[in-house]
Design a protein around this motif. Structure first.
Motif, short mmCIF file in Angstrom:
data_model
loop_
_atom_site.label_atom_id
_atom_site.label_comp_id
_atom_site.label_asym_id
_atom_site.label_seq_id
_atom_site.Cartn_x
_atom_site.Cartn_y
_atom_site.Cartn_z
N THR A 140 10.62 52.16 -8.54
CA THR A 140 10.26 53.43 -9.16
C THR A 140 8.74 53.54 -9.24
O THR A 140 8.06 52.59 -9.69
CB THR A 140 10.86 53.53 -10.58
N VAL A 141 8.21 54.64 -8.78
CA VAL A 141 6.80 54.95 -8.92
C VAL A 141 6.62 55.79 -10.18
O VAL A 141 7.18 56.89 -10.28
CB VAL A 141 6.26 55.70 -7.69
N SER A 142 5.88 55.26 -11.15
CA SER A 142 5.62 55.99 -12.38
C SER A 142 4.13 56.33 -12.45
O SER A 142 3.27 55.59 -11.94
CB SER A 142 6.00 55.14 -13.60
N GLY A 143 3.83 57.43 -13.07
CA GLY A 143 2.42 57.82 -13.16
C GLY A 143 2.20 58.79 -14.29
O GLY A 143 3.13 59.41 -14.81
N THR A 144 0.96 58.91 -14.68
CA THR A 144 0.60 59.83 -15.76
C THR A 144 0.08 61.16 -15.25
O THR A 144 -0.06 62.12 -16.01
CB THR A 144 -0.48 59.19 -16.66
N SER A 145 -0.21 61.20 -13.94
CA SER A 145 -0.69 62.47 -13.39
C SER A 145 -0.18 62.62 -11.97
O SER A 145 -0.13 61.64 -11.22
CB SER A 145 -2.23 62.51 -13.41
N PRO A 146 0.20 63.83 -11.59
CA PRO A 146 0.64 64.04 -10.21
C PRO A 146 -0.54 64.01 -9.26
O PRO A 146 -1.70 64.12 -9.67
CB PRO A 146 1.29 65.43 -10.28
N GLY A 147 -0.26 63.84 -8.01
CA GLY A 147 -1.33 63.84 -7.02
C GLY A 147 -0.88 63.15 -5.76
O GLY A 147 0.31 62.91 -5.53
N LYS A 148 -1.85 62.83 -4.92
CA LYS A 148 -1.54 62.18 -3.66
C LYS A 148 -1.37 60.69 -3.87
O LYS A 148 -2.17 60.05 -4.57
CB LYS A 148 -2.64 62.47 -2.64
N LEU A 149 -0.33 60.15 -3.21
CA LEU A 149 -0.05 58.73 -3.30
C LEU A 149 -0.15 58.12 -1.91
O LEU A 149 0.26 58.74 -0.92
CB LEU A 149 1.36 58.49 -3.87
N PRO A 150 -0.69 56.91 -1.82
CA PRO A 150 -0.80 56.27 -0.50
C PRO A 150 0.57 55.79 -0.02
O PRO A 150 1.38 55.28 -0.79
CB PRO A 150 -1.73 55.09 -0.77
N TYR A 151 0.80 55.97 1.28
CA TYR A 151 2.03 55.48 1.87
C TYR A 151 1.72 54.64 3.09
O TYR A 151 0.63 54.74 3.69
CB TYR A 151 2.97 56.63 2.24
N ARG A 152 2.71 53.85 3.47
CA ARG A 152 2.61 53.03 4.68
C ARG A 152 4.01 52.93 5.27
O ARG A 152 4.99 52.71 4.54
CB ARG A 152 2.09 51.64 4.29
N ILE A 153 4.14 53.13 6.58
CA ILE A 153 5.45 53.06 7.22
C ILE A 153 5.35 52.23 8.50
O ILE A 153 4.26 52.02 9.05
CB ILE A 153 6.01 54.46 7.56
N ALA A 154 6.51 51.78 8.96
CA ALA A 154 6.58 51.06 10.23
C ALA A 154 7.94 51.33 10.86
O ALA A 154 8.95 51.51 10.16
CB ALA A 154 6.38 49.57 10.03
N LEU A 155 7.93 51.37 12.19
CA LEU A 155 9.16 51.51 12.99
C LEU A 155 9.15 50.46 14.09
O LEU A 155 8.15 50.30 14.79
CB LEU A 155 9.25 52.90 13.62
N ARG A 156 10.26 49.74 14.22
CA ARG A 156 10.50 48.87 15.36
C ARG A 156 11.95 49.12 15.78
O ARG A 156 12.86 49.06 14.95
CB ARG A 156 10.32 47.39 15.00
#
Length: 828
Positions: free
Chosen positions: A682-698
């Motif tokens: 669960t990602v919890s936060g006190t303010s909305p905004g942009k969050l960093p993401y990282r993905i991978a496909l193999r």
């Protein structure tokens, strides 16, 4: 399958109009096996003609040499029946599109086609005088009906249905609404045909009957018998006994004897394995049959009195065409010898395999790309096989972490060749987790051609690079084949990187099927409910009650192979699946998003539940019948990856599944991280905004679509180029509360994925941010309408045992419906 999902992929025998093809195709239609599959005595009783490896063979009883009689290019021959004068043999040939009847002259070797029209024609049986032939055909109807014709030098004449089409008055689930007539054989005087029909039978393929050949209205029921496609009754040459195969209250099929007037049957053979396809010898003192006692199929001749047996073993084979010997040596990226799945297609257009390997066949294929379905076997490496000289194509695949290996080589007659296969790894970066792969839905034994064991199941898993197999013990109508294997700890066959865990599938085709993983004490019996026209017709217990019993043993409960199409509650002919109710009441721990169903259709329903705030992890299970020759994908074709930190204990696996630290796939490997969190977190936060993401496909195959899905909507699509099998990306994403997941999918099928189309999805990462999740009144309304239909279906049942059962279930369903109605205004 839905039409869009199929794309170019179609069922193997698309002309057959019967439900549940994975039953009748394996249990009735002859399949390609490296061992024998059907035999007929020569008139002098000294030898046999039998099918093996898709060819007809002749072998003298007591000899170890087999002589190949037929070897059709791109086709396979089965079910031989020798003429009374010994001059020819009729048989069934599968050319990839249809099964037609053929005749072989045993003196000249001339082959003659007897039927045409593209139907499925099987079980040819010549009359005692050789002038007529009976067989089973789907011609004109798509259903299995009994046909008869005159047979002469020029082929068949006066061909016609003997009984004709009839729609039953009784409702059936696993069988067609139209009666079938199959398994024909002749009485010694040629006046009657014995066969199997399910006239007004709800469960099983039916009773044993006889019909007068010249007066089809003269029909007599011989024996009430819940047969399972392959009873194949046969009257002894003296007309006194009737031999047939039956489970008859047991877990395995053995041979039984009754009389033409239906005396109480008694067993002729015994054992915890199958015997079937039995034929009398001409003098009536012996029988030949097919057995799977040693796992693969084998041919045995047995004395009726005394039981002495002679195995028919083809130690030496005289092929029609020159052969070469091919050894396949498979190595991983570190040079270690590893097992794998292998498909070999010879220069003759036919599949080849080692003599003792289990041959398996896919259940569908794209006719624009292939002439027939893919056949494959598991190679322990190195493995050796015979193949005809010429160009030979090979495909080697080991799970999802390796790229497919394909090559065509030219084999020279009379030579031995060793082929080195070096697999190339294509695994997810370890930074995305330490995953264990598991197939949550496997049936070790389910009435198939082979006899499986935990040891062999473990070998199948190793060849598929699968860590964990959950063998879901389940009923097939009157039987629970693997019930004797149940134990609460891992099977002793576990080891060498594979864990075998026995679990349960609870069958009720009214409420939906459940997977019960981690039972700590006992199986839940009788393992099914709501079987109409039986003593267990009541829909009580429903799935919610079954879930409570499982949870009391510490088990996880999942919905398996859920949906084959997008469900529109208003338009469904009937709707009784209880998933929405059980989710509301907290009974469901996971759902097979990737399984024996349409993955996109299932995901659409899953998204609606997630939108309403329910946390429901993604699981995956192949529903593999692991002892089938016509297998819907191998063990591990649909698998869930569990982030356990590398731990492979049952407790760690259950914890990862329960918490949603998973991704489910039939090929692509995907990794997702958002603000340092992974699926299940669960990602919890006190303010909305942009969050960093990282993905991978193999991926072992090219992927068309890679997308981030937020609250049911695609919020980021990634452009894949090149071979589309490897991709990494990072960035920022603006999200609000709810959930986020990563999915990879293709519109159409890929022959290198033995499923309807490639698909993978992570479980959600849950988002708890200021402002809360957006309301989803339309989704709440959708499930409220769904529950109205389920309540209507439950109210219409008149087979509850008492009013308490009825009101208990209806109250449970109504409370679920009312909860969804309350969410229409609350939103979540």
């Amino acid at each position: 399958m839905t039409a869009p999902a199929e794309a170019g992929r179609e069922p193997v025998l698309k002309q057959v109009d019967l439900p549940h093809s994975y039953y009748w195709r394996e249990l009735y239609i002859p399949q390609l096996t490296t061992g024998p599959s059907g035999a007929s005595f020569t008139p002098d009783g000294t030898s046999l003609v039998y099918s093996m490896g898709g060819s007809l063979w002749h072998q003298v009883i007591g000899s170890d040499e087999a002589i190949e009689l037929t070897h059709p290019k791109g086709a396979y021959d089965y079910q031989p029946d020798i003429a009374p004068d010994g001059g020819n043999v009729v048989f069934t040939r599968n050319d990839g599109d249809a099964l037609e009847l053929w005749r072989l002259d045993l003196q000249s070797g001339r082959e003659q086609r007897l039927t045409s029209g593209g139907a499925v024609n099987v079980e040819p049986r010549l009359s005692p005088d050789g002038k007529r032939i009976a067989w089973v055909s789907t011609l004109g109807t798509g259903h299995f009906n009994l046909f008869i014709a005159d047979v002469g030098p020029n082929g068949l004449s006066n061909a016609r249905p003997l009984i004709g089409e009839r729609q039953s008055r009784i409702q059936r689930y696993y069988y067609s609404a139209y009666d079938h007539a199959l398994n024909p054989s002749w009485s010694p005087d040629g006046k009657r045909i014995v066969f199997v029909s399910n006239n007004e039978v709800a469960w099983g393929t039916g009773d044993i009957w006889s019909v007068a050949v010249d007066d089809p209205t003269d029909r007599r029921k011989i024996l009430n018998e819940e047969t399972s496609w392959s009873a194949r009754p046969e009257i002894s040459p003296d007309g006194k006994q009737l031999l047939f195969a039956s489970y008859h209250g047991r877990q395995w099929r053995q041979l039984w004897l009754t009389t033409p007037d239906g005396s109480a049957p008694l067993p002729l053979t015994f054992g915890e394995f199958d015997r079937g396809n039995a034929r009398w010898s001409p003098e009536g003192e012996r029988i030949a049959y097919i057995s799977n006692e040693r796992g693969n199929t084998s041919l045995v001749v047995q004395q009726v009195v005394g039981g002495a047996t002679v195995p028919i073993t083809a130690s030496h084979r005289r092929y029609k065409a020159a052969q070469a010997k091919l050894t396949i040596d498979i190595r991983d990226e570190q040079g270690r010898s590893v097992p794998a799945r292998v498909a070999v297609l010879g220069s003759d257009g036919r599949a080849a395999a080692p003599d003792l390997a289990w041959m398996h066949a896919d259940d569908g294929f794209d006719r624009a790309r292939q002439s027939s379905e893919t056949h494959y076997f598991h190679c322990a490496s190195p493995c050796t096989l015979d193949a005809p000289a010429g160009d030979t194509s090979m495909w080697v695949q080991r799970g999802f972490r390796y790229l497919p290996w394909r090559q065509t080589v030219k084999l020279t007659a009379g030579t031995d060749r060793t082929l080195a296969v070096k697999l190339e790894a294509n695994d997810l970066p370890v930074s995305f987790g330490r995953w264990r792969s598991a197939d949550l839905h496997v049936h070790m034994n389910y009435g198939g051609s082979y006899r499986n064991s935990p040891e062999n199941l473990a070998r199948q898993a190793r060849a598929e690079d699968l860590d964990v197999v959950y063998n879901l013990i389940v009923n097939k109508e009157e039987r629970i084949p693997d019930i004797g294997y149940f134990r609460t700890d891992p099977d002793p066959a576990s080891g060498d990187g594979v864990l075998i865990i026995h679990a349960q599938e609870f069958h009720t085709s009214f409420w939906g099927h459940l997977g019960l993983i981690g039972l700590s004490d006992h199986l839940l019996t009788p393992d099914f409910s709501a079987y109409q026209h039986t003593a267990l017709a009541s829909p009580f217990p429903d799935n919610g009650m079954v879930a409570d019993l499982a949870h009391a043993q510490g088990a996880l409960v999942g919905y398996v192979h859920p949906f084959d199409w997008d469900i529109d509650p208003a338009k469904e002919k009937s709707l009784s699946n209880e998933l929405p109710a059980d989710v509301v009441h907290g009974k469901v721990d996971y759902i097979e998003v990737v399984g024996f169903s349409d993955h996109k259709a299932t995901a659409n329903i899953w998204y609606r539940l997630l939108n309403l705030g329910f946390r429901l992890p993604a699981g995956a299970g192949t529903d593999a019948m692991a002892n089938y020759a016509s297998l819907r994908g191998p063990v591990g074709m649909n698998r869930v990856f569990l982030e356990t930190g590398g731990d492979m204990t049952p407790a760690a696996l259950k914890a990862a599944l329960k918490s949603g630290r998973t991704f489910a796939s039939n090929g692509p490997l995907i990794g997702l991280e958002l603000d340092g969190k992974r699926p299940g977190d669960t990602v919890s936060g006190t303010s909305p905004g942009k969050l960093p993401y990282r993905i991978a496909l193999r991926s072992p195959v090219a992927v068309d679509n890679l997308e981030l899905v937020h609250n049911g909507k695609v919020v980021k699509s990634f452009s894949l180029t090149g071979d589309r099998r490897k991709f990494d990306a990072a960035g920022e994403l603006e999200v609000n509360s709810g959930w986020l997941l990563l999915r990879a999918w293709n519109d159409g099928a890929d022959p290198q994925v033995l499923d309807i189309y490639p698909y993978a999805t992570t479980s959600p990462i849950y988002l708890e941010l200021p402002g809360g999740a957006p309301p989803a009144p339309q989704d709440a309304s959708y499930f409220a309408a769904w529950m109205d239909r389920v309540i209507g279906a439950a109210e219409s049942r008149n087979d509850y045992r008492n009013e308490r059962e009825r009101e208990t279930i209806l109250d449970y369903l109504r409370r679920a419906r009312d909860h969804y109605r309350s969410l229409e205004s609350k939103g979540r």
